[in-house]
Design an enzyme around this catalytic site. Structure first.
Site, mmCIF file in Angstrom:
data_model
loop_
_atom_site.group_PDB
_atom_site.id
_atom_site.type_symbol
_atom_site.label_atom_id
_atom_site.label_comp_id
_atom_site.label_asym_id
_atom_site.label_seq_id
_atom_site.Cartn_x
_atom_site.Cartn_y
_atom_site.Cartn_z
ATOM 1 N N TYR A 42 0.830 -1.207 0.000
ATOM 2 C CA TYR A 42 0.000 0.000 0.000
ATOM 3 C C TYR A 42 0.866 1.259 0.000
ATOM 4 O O TYR A 42 0.611 2.216 -0.736
ATOM 5 C CB TYR A 42 -0.897 -0.055 1.239
ATOM 6 C CG TYR A 42 -1.933 1.028 1.360
ATOM 7 C CD1 TYR A 42 -3.031 1.073 0.510
ATOM 8 C CD2 TYR A 42 -1.836 1.987 2.372
ATOM 9 C CE1 TYR A 42 -4.010 2.052 0.650
ATOM 10 C CE2 TYR A 42 -2.805 2.968 2.522
ATOM 11 C CZ TYR A 42 -3.887 2.997 1.659
ATOM 12 O OH TYR A 42 -4.843 3.974 1.809
ATOM 13 N N LYS A 82 0.975 4.139 -2.864
ATOM 14 C CA LYS A 82 0.533 5.497 -2.546
ATOM 15 C C LYS A 82 1.610 6.544 -2.808
ATOM 16 O O LYS A 82 1.297 7.674 -3.203
ATOM 17 C CB LYS A 82 0.054 5.562 -1.093
ATOM 18 C CG LYS A 82 -1.289 4.872 -0.864
ATOM 19 C CD LYS A 82 -2.364 5.359 -1.829
ATOM 20 C CE LYS A 82 -3.759 4.926 -1.452
ATOM 21 N NZ LYS A 82 -4.767 5.362 -2.446
#
Length: 301
Positions: free
Chosen positions: A166, A170
């Site tokens: 993640y 991001k």
């Protein structure tokens, strides 16, 4: 000052069937935008799918007199993204705003994480933002107007245990934004990022209930709506949550020039405090500014 309105504007919000995306879509519609509610309707890890969530948000918007249509395409599917964009063009003839909000989580420590979990998260967050942006880019260029917001995270900016996939995804979106902000300037396309702190199904197991109660998704939405308005800046990473707002930036120290003759690892070690001294640090607008600093230092500046 006048209220921010979106009359005559068309917006696509991905992952808008619930949580943050739903709030962004509702507020854009309340302020006059026509909105495509995109949501695959899958589970938090990206599996499954249903159009019910998107249809429910469309019904909410129509109930207060707004205009919206539902789309159940996956943001990672080329044909699905093309269909979503065509649906907006067929209905309203233009696309002014893209809020790339769709995402999934597959949290595990890096040692325990399967590569399939890493790739799935990268695909949804990165390519699931890139593909819709690419699909609307030429439309926005032809209009000489566009506003795009990608969704980053404190995990990408600063790290978080158990979220290597993640976090990588991001922060990749910040690199994407930083180039699009430059390429879109001449056509009045502004590209920004939101880093939300909010209680959604992606965070409900990460924080205590009393904290989640103060982190309503609608407290993030004012930042997103501003970042897609006509007066929006470009290239800004705005953090938002619980009614607080801030800007995140990448800074580079002034550093030192150690010369080329006899340059060694030991010199880097011995000058590490000077290399990392924050005095005079800057947030650059483009990579060329960093190169300019290095050339200046080579010339004794």
């Amino acid at each position: 000052m006048a209220d921010i309105r979106f009359d005559g504007k068309v917006a696509i919000v991905t992952g808008a069937g619930g949580g943050l995306g739903r709030q962004h879509a509702l507020e854009l519609a309340r302020r006059g935008a026509k909105v495509v509610i995109n949501d695959l309707g899958g589970s938090m890890d990206g599996s499954g799918g249903s159009s019910a969530a998107a249809e429910a948000v469309v019904a909410e918007i129509k109930a207060f007199g707004g205009e919206a249509i539902a789309n159940g395409s996956s943001v990672t599917d080329d044909a699905g993204v093309a269909n979503m964009v065509q649906q907006a063009m067929d209905a309203w003839g233009r696309i002014d705003i893209l809020v790339a909000n769709a995402g999934i989580l597959r949290d595990k420590t890096f040692s325990k994480m399967e590569m399939a979990d890493f790739e799935a998260v990268m695909n949804v967050h990165v390519m699931g933002s890139v593909k819709p942006a690419k699909a609307v880019w030429e439309i926005m260029k032809a209009q000489n107007y566009g506003r795009i917001v990608v969704t980053t995270s404190s995990t990408g900016l600063y790290g978080n245990f158990g979220q290597s996939n993640y976090g990588a995804a991001k922060l990749a979106l910040i690199g994407f934004m930083n180039t699009l902000k430059l390429e879109g300037q001449k056509n009045n396309i502004h590209v920004n990022a939101i880093s939300p702190v909010a209680a959604t199904r992606m965070t409900e197991n990460l924080m205590p209930a009393e904290v989640l109660a103060k982190l309503k998704p609608e407290y993030v939405t004012p930042a997103v709506v501003y970042l897609v308005s006509e007066e929006a800046p470009t290239g800004v990473v705005m953090t938002a949550g619980a009614g607080a707002f801030a800007q995140a930036r990448i800074y580079e120290t002034e550093g030192v020039y150690l010369g080329e003759g006899g340059l060694s690892v030991e010199e880097v070690r011995d000058n590490f405090a000077r290399i990392t001294d924050p005095t005079g640090q800057q947030a650059y607008v483009n990579g060329g500014e960093q190169s300019g600093k290095f050339f200046r230092k080579m010339q004794g500046g």
